[in-house]
Design an enzyme around this catalytic site. Sequence first.
Site, short mmCIF file in Angstrom:
data_model
loop_
_atom_site.label_atom_id
_atom_site.label_comp_id
_atom_site.label_asym_id
_atom_site.label_seq_id
_atom_site.Cartn_x
_atom_site.Cartn_y
_atom_site.Cartn_z
N TYR A 167 0.83 -1.20 0.00
CA TYR A 167 0.00 0.00 0.00
C TYR A 167 0.88 1.26 0.00
O TYR A 167 2.10 1.19 0.02
CB TYR A 167 -0.98 -0.05 1.18
CG TYR A 167 -1.89 -1.26 1.12
CD1 TYR A 167 -2.52 -1.61 -0.08
CD2 TYR A 167 -2.10 -2.08 2.22
CE1 TYR A 167 -3.35 -2.73 -0.16
CE2 TYR A 167 -2.93 -3.20 2.15
CZ TYR A 167 -3.55 -3.51 0.96
OH TYR A 167 -4.36 -4.61 0.87
N ARG B 283 -6.55 -14.91 12.30
CA ARG B 283 -7.20 -16.22 12.14
C ARG B 283 -7.54 -16.91 13.47
O ARG B 283 -8.66 -17.42 13.62
CB ARG B 283 -6.35 -17.11 11.23
CG ARG B 283 -6.35 -16.62 9.79
CD ARG B 283 -5.36 -17.38 8.92
NE ARG B 283 -3.99 -17.08 9.29
CZ ARG B 283 -2.92 -17.70 8.80
NH1 ARG B 283 -3.09 -18.68 7.93
NH2 ARG B 283 -1.71 -17.36 9.16
N CYS C 187 -6.10 -23.24 7.20
CA CYS C 187 -6.51 -23.63 5.84
C CYS C 187 -6.73 -22.42 4.93
O CYS C 187 -6.77 -22.55 3.71
CB CYS C 187 -7.80 -24.43 5.91
SG CYS C 187 -9.18 -23.50 6.63
FE1 SF4 Z 1 -8.19 -20.70 10.58
FE2 SF4 Z 1 -9.13 -21.91 8.42
FE3 SF4 Z 1 -10.77 -20.65 10.13
FE4 SF4 Z 1 -9.16 -19.25 8.60
S1 SF4 Z 1 -10.81 -20.57 7.91
S2 SF4 Z 1 -9.52 -18.95 10.76
S3 SF4 Z 1 -7.36 -20.53 8.51
S4 SF4 Z 1 -9.55 -22.45 10.54
#
Ligand code: SF4
Length: 721
Positions: free
Chosen positions: A180, A325, A351
């Site tokens: 950015y 996450r 993931c």
């Molecule tokens: Fe973690 Fe997968 Fe949930 Fe994202 S989607 S927070 S990578 S478990």
Amino acid sequence: MPCNPRYEILFEPVRIGPVTAPNRFYQVPHASGMTNALPRVRAAFREAKAEGGWGVICTGACSIDPSSDDAPLPFATMWDGNDIRAHALMTEAVHRHGALAGVELWHGGASVMNRTSRLPPLSPSGIPWMATHVGFMGNLRPKTMDKADIRGVLRCQADAARKARTAGFDIVYVYAGMGYLGYEFLLPEYNHRSDRYGGSIENRVRFVREMIEITKDAVGKDCGVALRVSLEELRGRPGRNQPSEAHELVELLADVPDLFDVKMDSSPTDCSASRFTGEGSHEPVIDFVKSLTKKPVVGVGRFTSPDTMVSQIRRGVLDFIGGARPSIADPFLPAKIREGREAEIRECIGCNICISSWHDGVPVRCTQNPTAGEEWRRGWHPERVGRTDKPERILIVGGGPAGLECALTLGRRGHEVMLADSSRTFGGRLTFEKTLPGLSAWNRVVDYRLGRLNEMSNVSLYPESPLGADEIIELSPDRVVLATGARWTDMLYSSLEIPVGRLDHPDVLTPDDIAGGRLPKGPALVFDFDNYYMGGVLTEHLAAQGIPVSYVTPAGQASAWTIMTNELPLVHRALARRKVAVTTLHLLKAFDGETATLAHLFTGEEVRVACRSLVIVGLRLPRGELFQTLTERADGLAAAGIRGVDRIGDALAPGAIAHAVHSGHKLAREIGTDIRWQHYRRDTPIVDAVADFDMRTAAEYSNSRKSVRRSSFGIASNKEF
Ligand code: SF4
Ligand code: ADP
């Protein structure tokens, strides 16, 4: 249970300029895909984390001006009074739980295409960002900022900071990362300027310094001012009086912001998937920051283990445990640590389905946490489900992700649950997939749920229990839920995406055959038109076992959809390291046990590849036989008192694990209620008055002779008066 004394350090308050965070759990800014168009969805999503004990809750990128317009990707705005009101819903929600609210004010510089605003993107020297990317072609090239443009952006930042304060934010960001605008000033490849903003590191840092200073002038008495900066590239560049330019930057700005939020430079390294990167992967890049500043430092690293968190604090790497996450997967992670319930943490599996939601332009989805994004529109709390006043005996057939989640949620609602699976272990598709290269963390989906299920007296687990219609009728539950999963098929498609039937040969395998223990004869060829992870990871798996293997796909890249999960570059790297030949843009036409015939997707030109076996990773179809038989035996079901048969997960509609978990959760919430067919509440933007719009842009600020005045319609005009 009390907090483990070892972890108490995580609950110490920490000052950020004029404000104090109640603990060290800091939900760093992250995309939620919600934007100002879904203000209630967004407020409830962020509130869940504050309720769960995160001490600081931030927004995602929030544009300070229409010259920072990332459409069609989702982004928030802080342009006008409507935006203030939209954000105020979030700050009020966060404050209800004693947390601080932070706003990631953001100017995208040359990395945004301004597709909607049609203003020229701004940049230090007119150098396009990601000029080689297809999505960036055919768009405006950036304009080189003159001094007035710089002044304009600084004023937009100050205006946006004041609006943020009005909206109730406690922490206001300056963003200099991820390509950015601020970041572009820092790198000499993007910054060719010969004025006081270019050249030496002192000059390249000047724009960021001024952004911080003007923000402090605007709101610094009331709000903490944070600098978010990417350090990966600068850390790799030797400095003149420090080991690297990253060191020099921190030294130069050591006293300027109230907080350093430090990170990596690109999505695949910053938000890296567990398949390729472990917990705490940023440390080698950011470990020095605290040694050069007394201001608090927050960083991320997909932290889910309290021991790792404590180690980061004690070793002087970080002051705050940043989480994006981990906070999505478990909004109640801090509360669980504080209450000595670490075993109940729903650990992020890495993931990156969440980030794929942003790339898809939709609200965040999470594999581990099916309630993410559903807090307001479906009323789903991440930890609580309403208990039923009419408990039923419910049999779930299939203990994969869908069946496990359904059993857990039905159990929490107070139903009597029987969960049966034909396999010796529960986990469904993950029983095999967790053994594939890099995917072991994915089994947290199973571990978390089985751990909780084993504690519940109203849930009985029946492994090694293949059930057919007779057994189900004999068990005579009140309801049956089929979570029997899906099968990979050997179906092929034409170049027009029309199914052209199965490829029938004894040496044609699917992932299910390999999961069942069969190995292909070498040399093998993996033909992948599923295009998510399975084709690529299976190829790696076969290569790791010494089977010569090549990879073919009709897509333009290997595992093409993994561009959405930040994995694609690393998939290619993994295949290259295994010396796998990758052929793109080819369809599979025929196979005779010795040779596969491929055809170019567009020219039809055929090539023959010697191989003794084929693995087709393509279409998945539900395992639907049991459902079919049960529907044919409606009388038997009625006689046994079985009120209904439902399907969930892959048995209903095959997809990624995230969808199976969501499907199991949804049915469990809805069974026995009348909301089965009601979808969800629809959110709306907050629009108080169109006249409220403030149309000043950085570009307009750049012309100091032009003034901005409201027209008779109350809409600002940029005419010269
Ligand atoms: Fe973690 Fe997968 Fe949930 Fe994202 S989607 S927070 S990578 S478990
Ligand atoms: P999902 O992703 O939808 O949870 P999975 O394929 O991961 O689906 O899991 C399906 C599970 O159902 C597998 O563990 C499989 O062994 C089990 N299963 C399928 N059919 C039966 C059956 N008739 N009786 C018992 N278990 C079954």
